[in-house]
Design an enzyme around this catalytic site. Structure first.
Site, PDB file in Angstrom:
ATOM      1  N   TYR A  73     -12.414  11.221 -26.610  1.00 49.50           N
ATOM      2  CA  TYR A  73     -12.883  11.502 -25.241  1.00 49.50           C
ATOM      3  C   TYR A  73     -12.378  10.409 -24.319  1.00 49.50           C
ATOM      4  O   TYR A  73     -12.523   9.226 -24.635  1.00 49.50           O
ATOM      5  CB  TYR A  73     -14.419  11.559 -25.189  1.00 49.50           C
ATOM      6  CG  TYR A  73     -14.888  12.897 -24.670  1.00 49.50           C
ATOM      7  CD1 TYR A  73     -14.558  13.300 -23.374  1.00 49.50           C
ATOM      8  CD2 TYR A  73     -15.600  13.780 -25.469  1.00 49.50           C
ATOM      9  CE1 TYR A  73     -14.936  14.548 -22.897  1.00 49.50           C
ATOM     10  CE2 TYR A  73     -15.984  15.021 -25.003  1.00 49.50           C
ATOM     11  CZ  TYR A  73     -15.650  15.400 -23.709  1.00 49.50           C
ATOM     12  OH  TYR A  73     -16.020  16.627 -23.250  1.00 49.50           O
ATOM     13  N   GLU A  75     -12.652  10.473 -20.405  1.00 47.95           N
ATOM     14  CA  GLU A  75     -12.842  10.840 -18.995  1.00 47.95           C
ATOM     15  C   GLU A  75     -12.461   9.664 -18.113  1.00 47.95           C
ATOM     16  O   GLU A  75     -12.770   8.514 -18.440  1.00 47.95           O
ATOM     17  CB  GLU A  75     -14.306  11.189 -18.732  1.00 47.95           C
ATOM     18  CG  GLU A  75     -14.700  12.554 -19.238  1.00 47.95           C
ATOM     19  CD  GLU A  75     -16.144  12.884 -18.864  1.00 47.95           C
ATOM     20  OE1 GLU A  75     -16.502  14.057 -18.941  1.00 47.95           O
ATOM     21  OE2 GLU A  75     -16.901  11.964 -18.509  1.00 47.95           O
ATOM     22  N   ASP A 219       5.195  24.463  -6.094  1.00 44.31           N
ATOM     23  CA  ASP A 219       4.708  24.831  -7.419  1.00 44.31           C
ATOM     24  C   ASP A 219       5.938  25.070  -8.290  1.00 44.31           C
ATOM     25  O   ASP A 219       6.450  26.180  -8.376  1.00 44.31           O
ATOM     26  CB  ASP A 219       3.815  26.073  -7.334  1.00 44.31           C
ATOM     27  CG  ASP A 219       3.189  26.413  -8.678  1.00 44.31           C
ATOM     28  OD1 ASP A 219       3.485  25.719  -9.661  1.00 44.31           O
ATOM     29  OD2 ASP A 219       2.409  27.385  -8.737  1.00 44.31           O
ATOM     30  N   THR A 245       4.120  22.854 -14.718  1.00 42.25           N
ATOM     31  CA  THR A 245       3.689  22.921 -16.105  1.00 42.25           C
ATOM     32  C   THR A 245       4.621  22.017 -16.901  1.00 42.25           C
ATOM     33  O   THR A 245       5.726  21.699 -16.460  1.00 42.25           O
ATOM     34  CB  THR A 245       3.808  24.342 -16.687  1.00 42.25           C
ATOM     35  OG1 THR A 245       5.161  24.768 -16.545  1.00 42.25           O
ATOM     36  CG2 THR A 245       2.900  25.324 -15.964  1.00 42.25           C
ATOM     37  N   LYS A 248       7.280  24.872 -19.905  1.00 44.44           N
ATOM     38  CA  LYS A 248       8.297  25.908 -19.664  1.00 44.44           C
ATOM     39  C   LYS A 248       9.670  25.308 -19.970  1.00 44.44           C
ATOM     40  O   LYS A 248       9.859  24.810 -21.077  1.00 44.44           O
ATOM     41  CB  LYS A 248       8.108  26.484 -18.260  1.00 44.44           C
ATOM     42  CG  LYS A 248       6.747  27.224 -18.169  1.00 44.44           C
ATOM     43  CD  LYS A 248       6.456  27.866 -16.835  1.00 44.44           C
ATOM     44  CE  LYS A 248       5.080  28.520 -16.859  1.00 44.44           C
ATOM     45  NZ  LYS A 248       4.664  29.061 -15.554  1.00 44.44           N
ATOM     46  N   ARG A 254       1.819  22.614 -23.961  1.00 50.21           N
ATOM     47  CA  ARG A 254       1.199  23.411 -22.900  1.00 50.21           C
ATOM     48  C   ARG A 254       0.357  22.487 -22.035  1.00 50.21           C
ATOM     49  O   ARG A 254      -0.505  21.778 -22.550  1.00 50.21           O
ATOM     50  CB  ARG A 254       0.282  24.490 -23.473  1.00 50.21           C
ATOM     51  CG  ARG A 254       0.896  25.370 -24.531  1.00 50.21           C
ATOM     52  CD  ARG A 254       0.122  26.647 -24.693  1.00 50.21           C
ATOM     53  NE  ARG A 254       0.373  27.481 -23.548  1.00 50.21           N
ATOM     54  CZ  ARG A 254       1.519  28.138 -23.349  1.00 50.21           C
ATOM     55  NH1 ARG A 254       2.494  28.078 -24.241  1.00 50.21           N
ATOM     56  NH2 ARG A 254       1.684  28.850 -22.265  1.00 50.21           N
TER      57      ARG A 254
END
Ligand SMILES: *Cc1c(COP(=O)(O)O)cnc(C)c1O
Length: 425
Positions: A73, A75, A219, A245, A248, A254
């Site tokens: 974790y 954060e 984008d 992303t 791609k 991903r």
């Protein structure tokens, strides 16, 4: 690779810290899901992956994804976490950020977005308020879900105005973009698409945004890998925020990322965490770092240029087979083809192509209601195919869409795929 990772020496040498992932163990423990994974690996190896958004990420990226950093974790941001024990997570994220900034020449990078859509959500959250007007490519012309689809947060929370393309040329109609911007005074203009095979003119979008006092959000989910390899122009010098992303053409895990200038850095970071996300997926962040490291190499630049050359060969081959190619070709990895002249629409074409082992999507066409097919060359190029293979694929496309002997086609596609395994050995 100019960046070296300072690994803790005992972690490398101690047998106690050997990496635990073991496919054989999964097979013994859970043959049901292991069977699914093996079958999927087989499917990817025996058919052609021509979905424009897909690629084969490297074994090194897969290793990072399957590492115990998945358990952590973290954060917050490096040096300012809400959890203890984040030393290595911090290191992984610092390396990823440093590599992303260097690769794209950006002043700031946020590598935490879980996906391209999360990156766009965070960009809107940083710059907009609910109800604001946003000008983006209309969905029928290739706008993404996050560009105002009614079922998406974007369409629900913002007032989207869609620009289109010229129905004859298929090219963005900048006069229309400008007229809509002047009439509707959007707070932000979005450039980027899921199926536009040409480069957006970022400078022109910047001028229009400046004229109406709008933010410019690029984008670049699709072309980010081409940009990394120098095979497409970069929006970084023009856009206030660049969303992308990493999976791609960029060929990473991903996930999403955001680039911006220093003046928006804090707003973007706060929009990612804590506004739109909790803990970052640190194994994915590490895998992004690996992918950025790969993308810095000359081999990747060569790859990016080959991807475009292959798309051009495929577009020309499909045209010779009788397909109509939107914009008459491509500057990217994307080819959009209308199979109408062969007597079928995109849905039937996709069905026949998939039955023959050539996996791809349908997409909207810039004119009329019929759907076309959209394909991309990122994955087939990664697995080592060449221009002759692209020409052959175009011929196989023509035959499949005309419904010639699917059994024979399926065999030929399989042989072609097996000559170029995505993961040799
Ligand atoms: C792929 C894509 C996205 C979203 O990416 P996900 O990771 O699927 O959420 C957003 N915008 C554009 C233009 C895309 O092509």
């Amino acid at each position: 690779m100019p960046v070296t990772t300072p690994a803790a020496p005992e972690a490398v040498s101690s047998p106690d810290t050997a990496m635990p992932q073991d496919f054989g163990a999964l097979l013994r423990q859970d043959p049901e899901i292991a069977g699914v994974l093996l079958a999927e690996a087989g499917r990817q190896a025996n058919t052609l992956q021509l979905i424009a958004a897909e690629n084969f990420t490297s074994p090194a990226v897969l290793a990072a994804l399957g590492s115990p950093l998945a358990n952590k974790y973290a954060e917050g941001y490096p040096g300012a976490r809400h959890h203890g024990g984040c030393e290595q997570a911090d290191e992984a994220e610092r390396i990823a950020v440093r590599r992303a900034m260097a690769l794209f020449g950006a002043e700031h990078a946020n590598v935490q977005p879980h996906s391209g859509s999360s990156a766009v959500l965070a960009a809107y959250a940083a710059l907009l308020r609910p109800g604001d007007t946003v000008l983006a490519m209309g969905l029928p012309y290739g706008g993404h879900l996050t560009h105002g689809a009614p079922g998406n947060f974007s369409g629900r929370w913002f007032e989207f105005v869609g620009y289109g393309v010229d129905p004859d040329s298929g090219l963005i109609d900048y006069a229309q973009v400008r007229a809509l911007a002047r009439a509707r005074r959007p707070k932000a203009i979005v450039c980027g698409s899921i199926s536009y095979p040409r480069h957006p003119d970022y400078e022109r979008f910047r001028d229009i945004a400046d004229e109406v006092g709008a933010y410019l959000i690029a984008d670049a989910a699709h072309p980010m890998g081409l940009i990394a390899g120098g095979a497409a122009p970069s929006p970084v010098p023009y856009a206030d925020v660049v969303c992308a992303t990493t999976h791609k053409v960029l060929r990473g895990p991903r996930g999403g990322m955001i680039l911006c200038g220093v003046e928006l850095a804090e707003r973007i970071d706060r929009a990612v965490f804590p506004f739109t996300q909790g803990g970052a997926q640190m194994h994915t962040v590490a895998a992004k770092a690996v992918a950025f490291g790969e993308a810095e190499t000359p081999a990747f630049a060569l790859y990016a240029h080959q991807v475009v050359a292959h798309a051009r060969v495929l577009a020309a081959g499909l045209e010779a087979e009788g397909f109509d190619i939107t914009t008459d070709g491509t500057d990217t990895h994307i080819v959009v083809a209308d199979p109408g002249p062969l007597g079928v629409d995109g849905r039937t074409a996709r069905e026949r192509l998939v039955a023959a082992g050539m996996v791809l999507d349908t997409c909207a066409l810039p004119y009329g209601d019929a759907r076309g097919i959209r394909l991309g060359t990122a994955a087939v190029t990664t697995q080592g195919m060449d221009e002759a293979d692209m020409a052959r694929i175009a011929v196989l496309f023509g035959a499949a869409v005309r419904d010639d002997d699917p059994e024979r086609l399926r065999t030929e596609v399989r042989e072609l795929a097996e000559r170029n395994p995505p993961y040799p050995g």
